[in-house]
Every structure is written in structure tokens, then in C-alpha cells.
Write an enzyme that holds these catalytic residues in place. Structure first.
Site, PDB file in Angstrom:
ATOM      1  N   ASP A  71      35.319  47.299 -59.566  1.00 23.89           N
ATOM      2  CA  ASP A  71      34.813  47.333 -58.105  1.00 23.89           C
ATOM      3  C   ASP A  71      35.965  47.267 -57.113  1.00 23.89           C
ATOM      4  OD1 ASP A  71      35.697  44.709 -58.497  1.00 23.89           O
ATOM      5  OD2 ASP A  71      33.724  43.965 -58.753  1.00 23.89           O
ATOM      6  N   HIS A  82      26.852  37.648 -61.015  1.00 20.28           N
ATOM      7  CA  HIS A  82      27.355  39.017 -60.819  1.00 20.28           C
ATOM      8  C   HIS A  82      28.390  39.619 -61.894  1.00 20.28           C
ATOM      9  CE1 HIS A  82      30.230  38.719 -57.367  1.00 20.28           C
ATOM     10  NE2 HIS A  82      30.998  38.542 -58.616  1.00 20.28           N
ATOM     11  N   GLU A 102      24.951  42.833 -58.533  1.00 16.35           N
ATOM     12  CA  GLU A 102      24.517  41.622 -57.885  1.00 16.35           C
ATOM     13  C   GLU A 102      23.112  41.243 -58.413  1.00 16.35           C
ATOM     14  OE1 GLU A 102      26.422  39.613 -56.482  1.00 16.35           O
ATOM     15  OE2 GLU A 102      27.573  40.693 -54.568  1.00 16.35           O
ATOM     16  N   ASN A 143      26.941  33.682 -58.797  1.00 16.51           N
ATOM     17  CA  ASN A 143      25.736  34.010 -58.917  1.00 16.51           C
ATOM     18  C   ASN A 143      25.252  34.766 -60.211  1.00 16.51           C
ATOM     19  OD1 ASN A 143      26.891  36.411 -58.125  1.00 16.51           O
ATOM     20  ND2 ASN A 143      25.985  36.661 -56.384  1.00 16.51           N
TER      21      ASN A 143
END
Ligand code: GLP
Length: 264
Positions: free
Chosen positions: A81, A154, A159, A152
Site C-alpha cells: 500500500d 486491516h 479496511e 482494526n
């Protein structure tokens, strides 16, 4: 270093006493994957991750290279990413991170070290990201994908969402928005949450899960809760890392005792 292996249905989880030992084992696996790829096919295609977690892995790979024990001359890499928009010269860009921690320390060819371009014009961002899926496919797929896990859940910048599992598994590489927890976690690096780029380019769930081997690293007490959800909760797009259990046979989790503390 011996790790204890957890008996978790649908996941191979190795628990190391500390991140250093886990990262040494991870670097060993990556080095083996590179050597095997080069021996069998003349090259290897490796997916890489950023964040704090893999830093000791890159130190170790650089040391192996310095010692003359590992060459990246026949390796292609694809990073998971990049923030969007961001300049490659911005020290907080993942391009700059990779230059510092790996690209600048090994013999990886510049045109084989692929990371999304945070400067691509807005109208071409989707096309640019989608191009990575075609490039990886044209190279025969990823031999190994190194992964971290966000607080979280991801993976890359895929996400949490309320997509159905089958739709989440098909997610291609694309531009995406950052989740509030991700922005919060990146705030320190950018000085303030309002300065964090609101978007990113990410490899999709589909190309990540298509890798022939996936190595997930997660360390520290702050990852304990999300690991319990990812490994022992439902498989759901709400916890993207749980989607890894759909390809369990190809995934190795290397975690430390602190990150394992909530696993039942
Ligand atoms: C970041 C990256 C991920 C990374 C994760 C964990 O936001 N997009 O690729 O794996 O969050 O980061 P860290 O290793 O610093 O905990």
C-alpha cells in the site's frame, strides 16, 4: 529459536517469546522463498509490508545481503500500500520507508521494486492500482506475501467493511479511504490526525489471498484483541484479517506472547 505452535482450527500460529525471534524466523522464510524461486523459476516475486512490525525483518534481510548470503538481483517486490496523495520524497511515504529500510540496502533492481505511486493524477489512480494486479499476474503471482495487521484488523489498507464475505474476497487493488482507527494510528507520524492523507492505494484482498504463501506478523499487547477476533471470531469483512482463514493452508502467523495473550 523454537516457537510454540497453537492448535487453532483453520490457522497455523507460531508464538515466539519476542518480536526479534519471530522476525528472524520470518526473514529466514523470505530468504528461503527467494532462493527456491530463483532455483526453480529463475526469479521470485515477493509482496512486502510497511509499518513498525516488519522493520527487524528488513534489517535481517539487509544483513543477509551484506554477508553475501542473499541476493535480490532476480527478485521483484510489490508493496501492499501507499498513502494517497503523497510525494515519494515525503519521509512519511511508504516509498521513502522502503528506500530507507530495504531498497537502498540490497541489490534489488529499481524497476522491480514496485510500490504504488502517490503522485498519480486523481483520474488515473484506480487504473494505476488495478495495474498492479495485472503486473503481479504477468509475473506468475506472488511467491510470498508478508503482512502486518492493523489494530482494526486491516490488511494492507483493506479496511473493515460490511461487505459480504464473498464480495470482500474479490476486492481488487484500488484506491480506498482510511478508517478512523488507521488515521488515529498514523497521526503521530504525520503530527496530527488532520494531516494524515485521507486515502490510500492498496493491494486488494483478492491478490493478497492469491499469494502462494502468506506470512502474517503481529506483535505486542495492542494487537492481542484483534488477533483473537481474526483467529477465533467469525470470518467477516468487518475484520479483514479473518479473511485469511479462507486460505488457511497457505498462511503462517508469527506472533509474540503479548499478541497471543487473548487467544483462548
Ligand atoms: C499500516 C499499514 C499496514 C500495516 C499496519 C500495521 O497502516 N497500512 O500495511 O501492516 O498498518 O502497522 P504496524 O506494523 O505499525 O502496527
Amino acid at each position: 529459536m523454537t516457537a510454540r505452535t497453537l492448535a487453532i482450527p483453520g490457522a497455523t500460529v507460531q508464538v515466539f517469546p519476542d518480536p526479534g525471534h519471530a522476525c528472524a524466523a520470518a526473514a529466514g522464510l523470505i530468504a528461503r522463498s527467494i532462493r527456491e524461486g530463483v532455483a526453480a523459476r529463475g526469479g521470485a516475486v515477493i509482496g512486502l509490508a510497511t509499518g513498525n512490525t516488519p522493520l527487524p525483518v528488513y534489517d535481517r534481510l539487509a544483513a543477509l545481503h551484506r554477508a553475501g548470503d542473499l541476493s535480490f538481483a532476480e527478485v521483484s517486490t510489490y508493496n501492499l500500500d501507499e498513502y494517497y496523495p503523497i510525494a515519494p520524497t515525503d519521509p512519511r511515504s511508504y516509498r521513502a520507508y522502503m528506500d530507507r529500510h530495504l531498497y537502498g540496502r540490497v541489490d534489488l533492481a529499481a524497476n522491480r521494486a514496485h510500490i504504488f505511486d502517490g503522485t498519480v493524477p486523481e483520474a488515473f489512480a484506480a487504473e494505476h492500482a488495478a495495474g498492479f494486479d495485472r503486473w503481479i499476474e504477468a509475473e506468475g503471482g506472488l511467491d510470498l506475501q508478508l503482512l502486518g495487521v492493523g489494530r482494526n484488523g486491516h490488511i494492507g489498507f483493506n479496511e473493515p467493511s460490511d461487505l459480504r464475505v464473498d464480495a470482500a474476497l474479490r476486492l481488487p487493488s484500488r484506491p480506498t479511504g482510511l478508517h478512523p482507527t488507521t488515521v488515529e494510528d498514523a497521526a503521530a507520524e504525520f503530527g496530527d490526525a488532520t494531516l494524515v492523507p485521507p486515502r490510500a492505494l492498496t493491494l486488494g484482498v483478492a491478490p493478497i489471498l492469491a499469494a502462494r504463501s502468506i506470512l502474517v506478523l503481529a506483535f505486542g499487547a495492542k494487537k492481542a484483541e484483534i488477533l483473537a477476533s481474526a483467529l477465533q471470531g467469525p470470518v467477516t469483512a468487518g475484520v479483514p484479517a479473518s479473511l485469511l482463514r479462507t486460505v488457511a493452508g497457505r498462511v503462517t502467523w508469527m506472533i509474540d506472547e503479548a499478541a497471543a495473550s487473548r487467544l483462548g
